[in-house]
Design an enzyme around this catalytic site. Structure first.
Site, PDB file in Angstrom:
ATOM      1  N   HIS A 184       0.696  -1.213   0.052  1.00 32.70           N
ATOM      2  CA  HIS A 184      -0.096   0.170   0.161  1.00 32.70           C
ATOM      3  C   HIS A 184       0.881   1.360   0.237  1.00 32.70           C
ATOM      4  O   HIS A 184       2.003   1.393   0.430  1.00 32.70           O
ATOM      5  CB  HIS A 184      -0.668  -0.030   1.426  1.00 32.70           C
ATOM      6  CG  HIS A 184      -1.893  -0.918   1.089  1.00 32.70           C
ATOM      7  ND1 HIS A 184      -2.016  -2.161   1.353  1.00 32.70           N
ATOM      8  CD2 HIS A 184      -3.246  -0.650   0.741  1.00 32.70           C
ATOM      9  CE1 HIS A 184      -3.192  -2.710   1.141  1.00 32.70           C
ATOM     10  NE2 HIS A 184      -3.923  -1.958   0.794  1.00 32.70           N
ATOM     11  N   LYS A 213      -0.683   4.629   4.411  1.00 38.03           N
ATOM     12  CA  LYS A 213      -1.811   3.868   4.989  1.00 38.03           C
ATOM     13  C   LYS A 213      -1.367   3.865   6.687  1.00 38.03           C
ATOM     14  O   LYS A 213      -0.162   3.651   6.983  1.00 38.03           O
ATOM     15  CB  LYS A 213      -1.849   2.733   4.347  1.00 38.03           C
ATOM     16  CG  LYS A 213      -2.846   1.672   5.071  1.00 38.03           C
ATOM     17  CD  LYS A 213      -2.969   0.518   3.946  1.00 38.03           C
ATOM     18  CE  LYS A 213      -3.987  -0.551   4.687  1.00 38.03           C
ATOM     19  NZ  LYS A 213      -5.236  -0.189   5.169  1.00 38.03           N
TER      20      LYS A 213
END
Ligand SMILES: NC(=O)c1ccc[n+]([C@@H]2O[C@H](COP(=O)([O-])OP(=O)(O)OC[C@H]3O[C@@H](n4cnc5c(N)ncnc54)[C@H](O)[C@@H]3O)[C@@H](O)[C@H]2O)c1
Length: 263
Positions: free
Chosen positions: A150, A154
């Protein structure tokens, strides 16, 4: 009658949701709440400015939404849910890292009030299919690992999708998988974290959006199942589907799989 939708969160997902709702003929975005936003409004195509409000309760009372869509943070979501339920407003929640205790309380409250709610760790249809394919493959393998990747903004690790996938794999396998043991881990944490017998590795880098690969290992072979989100637009068909479906639900549904018939 259009479905009136309030958006909770003015971050990357909140903005994308607001934009997607504005394109749906049967939905009407009625406002945005974000207690931490440094901005005053979000611009939509056609020079429309949607103001960002800081407090949920008065905004809910004023706009009377049918549904609230929440993409924020696990600290904020339970507070928002309390306000929503008190006002009998349905919830579609994509925020990750929510504790089990919150989910069971939400289900209880929704059932009591015959109110719908949907919580999904991933609204991308391809990611849901990936999880179901991993569940099926798990019948035939004793070992599996997940690499999830990600963007570096995040907050939580591993991703909610990775945890849900690991649980689906253990269900498909009828129990936890075997975790191959390393006798010496020179750098602590190199082997990742394990749940349900599935080891998860979390990569965080700028440039990434949301990606996951499940690798099954067997004698002389591996099977890889991979999903890549290149753009947050990939989550929007799942979000708008959930907004429509939640209108007819009573109680909490966890996971998009139950709504698209691949459970
Ligand atoms: N379910 C899915 O398909 C899916 C897809 C992408 C992201 N997500 C999740 O959605 C959430 C939001 O993602 P994003 O990329 O929009 O993040 P973001 O950081 O861009 O936005 C988060 C928003 O939440 C607000 N916020 C954060 N902490 C808060 C707090 N304590 N109190 C009140 N407001 C708070 C921030 O002001 C911000 O506007 C994350 O949990 C992410 O993991 C889920």
């Amino acid at each position: 009658m259009k479905i009136k939708v309030l958006v909770s969160g003015s971050g990357k997902m909140g903005r994308e949701v607001l934009h997607a709702l504005s394109l749906e003929g049967d939905m009407e975005p009625v406002g945005v709440v974000d207690s931490l936003s440094p901005e005053e409004a979000i611009a939509l195509p056609g020079d429309i400015l949607v103001p960002i409000e800081r407090v949920a309760g008065p905004l809910i009372s004023r706009t009377r939404p049918d549904v609230i869509v929440d993409f924020t943070n696990a600290e904020w979501t339970p507070k928002l849910a309390r306000d929503a339920i008190e006002a009998n407003v349905r919830l579609v929640i994509g925020t990750s890292g929510l504790p089990e205790s919150f989910l069971s309380h939400l289900d209880e409250e929704c059932r009591k009030r015959e109110l719908g709610a949907i919580v999904a760790s991933n609204f991308a249809i391809g990611a849901v299919l990936m999880q179901q394919m991993a569940r099926l493959a798990a019948r035939f393998y004793d070992t599996a690992e997940i690499i999830e990747q990600h963007h570096d903004g995040k907050a939580d690790a591993p991703s909610g999708t990775a945890i849900t996938t690991a649980k689906a794999i253990a269900e498909g396998h009828s129990g936890p998988l075997r975790v191959p043991q390393t006798t010496k881990e020179t750098i602590p944490g190199t082997r990742g974290g394990t749940t349900d017998g599935v080891t998860i590795h979390s990569v965080r880098l700028p440039g990434l959006v949301a990606h996951q690969e499940v690798i099954f290992g067997g004698p002389g072979e591996t099977l890889r199942i991979r999903h890549d989100t290149m753009d947050r637009a990939s989550f929007m068909p799942g979000v708008t589907l959930a907004v429509r479906e939640v209108m007819g639900l009573k109680g909490l549904v966890i996971g998009l799989d139950k709504l698209i018939g691949v459970e």
